[in-house]
Design an enzyme around this catalytic site. Structure first.
Site, PDB file in Angstrom:
ATOM      1  N   SER A 127     -10.741  -0.503   6.828  1.00 42.66           N
ATOM      2  CA  SER A 127     -10.001  -0.316   5.573  1.00 42.66           C
ATOM      3  C   SER A 127      -9.435  -1.589   4.971  1.00 42.66           C
ATOM      4  CB  SER A 127      -8.868   0.687   5.788  1.00 42.66           C
ATOM      5  OG  SER A 127      -9.382   1.969   6.029  1.00 42.66           O
ATOM      6  N   LYS A 161       0.850  -1.187   0.000  1.00 40.69           N
ATOM      7  CA  LYS A 161       0.000   0.000   0.000  1.00 40.69           C
ATOM      8  C   LYS A 161       0.890   1.244   0.000  1.00 40.69           C
ATOM      9  CE  LYS A 161      -4.050   1.609   2.681  1.00 40.69           C
ATOM     10  NZ  LYS A 161      -4.884   1.285   3.862  1.00 40.69           N
ATOM     11  N   SER A 198      -9.755   1.940   3.016  1.00 44.57           N
ATOM     12  CA  SER A 198      -8.743   2.650   2.255  1.00 44.57           C
ATOM     13  C   SER A 198      -7.839   1.728   1.435  1.00 44.57           C
ATOM     14  CB  SER A 198      -7.879   3.477   3.204  1.00 44.57           C
ATOM     15  OG  SER A 198      -7.168   2.652   4.112  1.00 44.57           O
TER      16      SER A 198
END
Length: 492
Positions: A175, A74, A151
């Site tokens: 997330s 990420k 997210s």
């Protein structure tokens, strides 16, 4: 491409390497080709590290459970990679390049993984959708007009389209679990601090009270084995998660016994849930009953709306502190034009709207009280089953804000997350399991919450569910190359 099956998981790829059937270099080039052909449709990968990865596979790779398996990080948080930009999808960090690997990145490398790209996220991970201004939206592979979630939306979309079998993710309000639900993959949020909150070394640590690191995966066994490889504290952690009874990989396939499962179909916020979310929970409850578990319907007597104020205080105060630390780290001054309107409004809220240390601590105390009430509700049961989200994957733009109402998206997000945020507050492990698809083919995850510190119980149940209703064979059309789709259309 070397012809790997799309449903081959990370451990399966590593087994091929150990057997000498493929090389790490071949796996890497296969993964690169998958990204190059599949990513344009969904915009899951926003940064490539092909040169770094090729150097890694040309050298000896650590001997671990995933030796030679390509992996995606990420683009933010605790997974900095030395010499590679880490933006958190923000113009403010567009030029920031970590000098060293983050602790979690080091653990991934030690497990034999080969990071070769960065996945998309909302700015600083603040939304349950992945639509940053800096990189543009990540699209849901099952319907390109819908949100992939956030997210960790880039990670989930990459796994759903089989660019990789698993990808790094993190969770401070849902997330990991929300994008797993939207994209039809498996997502486990571990117990708080099961994986050390190494973000304090990158200047992103103040949301540690609600944050968990881990991954989204195709298979349950990958998720469990990866947690074995990355779990553990660091000196300076404020506490240590309870030690597991045995390695998590050994829980996969182990008989879970007859579990006491309570399920809920009403939002603790007092707002209606989408009918498909309720149907998904009821379907999962029936499946659990068929598997021999005791299942009963009950709603917790808690006021979920009471969570919103203190959670916002902690989030805004934490974000403002994060930005202050990043200013010192980068030497750059934070100004409004470097952030999206919603992010800047939260920073300003944390800086100047009266979030004093006393209010911050009061907010944490209120969250702790709410955790105790939820613990009282769950005490007679082993697992709490709920919808993962309040609705199915919403259209892109559903959480948009603008300068006239910069916090509109945050308010909408709060209504979308009636369950996941609660479990970040309590610190319990929880997983979104892809067991249900709507009539028009959109996945809807179901949310299983385990006892504090007991991921093992959830892995036993998850593996049983996976065996009863396998999901790896279900994949969206965008999981295939454009050439494959053209061939399919010609045949039709």
């Amino acid at each position: 491409m070397i012809g790997l099956p799309d449903d081959l998981d990370g451990l399966g790829q590593a087994e091929l390497v150990r057997a000498g059937e493929v090389t790490p270099a071949e796996l890497l080039e296969d993964a690169i080709e998958r990204v190059e052909t599949r990513n344009p449709a969904v915009n899951a990968v926003i940064g490539t590290m092909y040169d770094e990865a090729r150097r890694a596979v040309a050298a000896p790779i650590p001997d671990g459970p995933f030796t030679g398996v390509p992996f995606l990080l990420k683009d933010g948080g605790g997974v900095g990679y030395a010499g590679v930009p880490m933006t958190s999808a923000s113009r403010f960090l567009q030029d920031y390049v970590p000098a060293t690997d983050g602790e979690l990145t080091r653990r991934y490398k030690a497990a034999g993984l080969v990071p070769f790209g960065k996945t998309n996220l909302p700015e600083f991970g603040l939304q349950p959708t992945t639509e940053p201004e800096l990189f543009g939206p990540t699209r849901n592979p099952w319907n390109l007009e819908l949100s992939a979630g956030g997210s960790s939306g880039g990670a989930a979309a990459a796994v759903a389209t089989r660019m990789v079998p698993m990808a790094n993710a993190s969770d401070s309000g849902g997330s990991i679990r929300i994008p797993a639900s939207n994209c039809g993959v498996f997502g486990m949020k571990p117990t708080r601090l099961r994986i050390s909150s190494a973000r304090r070394h990158t200047g992103l640590s103040s949301r540690m009270a609600v944050l968990s690191e881990h991954a989204v995966t195709l298979s349950v066994r990958d998720c469990a084995t990866l947690l074995d490889a990355t779990a553990g504290p660091l000196p300076g952690d404020p506490f240590v998660a309870p030690r597991p009874e045995r390695p998590y990989a050994e829980e996969v396939g182990r008989d879970p016994g007859r579990l006491r499962i309570v399920y809920s179909t009403a939002s603790p916020l007092g707002i209606p849930l989408h009918p498909d979310c309720i149907a998904a929970v009821e379907d999962a409850a029936r499946l659990c009953e068929e598997l021999g578990h005791h299942v009963e319907l009950r709603e917790p007597e808690i006021d979920g709306a009471a969570l919103i104020g203190p959670f916002s205080t902690v989030s805004a105060g934490g974000l403002a502190w994060d930005i202050a630390r990043l200013e010192r780290l980068t030497g750059r001054t934070a100004t409004a034009e470097l952030f999206e309107p919603a992010t800047w409004a939260m920073i300003e809220q944390g800086r100047s709207s009266g979030v004093t240390i006393l209010q911050y601590l009061d907010a944490l105390a209120e969250l702790q009280t709410l955790s105790q009430r939820l613990a009282d509700f769950q005490r007679p049961y082993d697992v709490w089953l709920t919808p993962t989200a309040g609705s199915v994957a919403p259209p892109l733009g559903a959480f948009a804000s603008d300068a006239s109402d910069p916090l509109r998206g945050q308010r909408a997000a709060g209504l979308f997350l009636p369950f996941t945020t609660l479990i970040n507050v309590t610190g319990q492990p929880a997983m979104s399991v892809p067991l249900y698809w709507t009539a028009d083919g959109i996945p809807v995850g179901t949310h299983f919450v385990g006892p504090y510190g007991d991921e093992g119980l959830l892995y036993r149940l998850a593996a049983q569910l996976e065996a009863a209703r396998p999901w790896a064979g279900r994949r969206p059309d965008t999981a295939r190359t454009p050439a494959h789709r053209a061939e399919k259309e010609t045949q039709q």
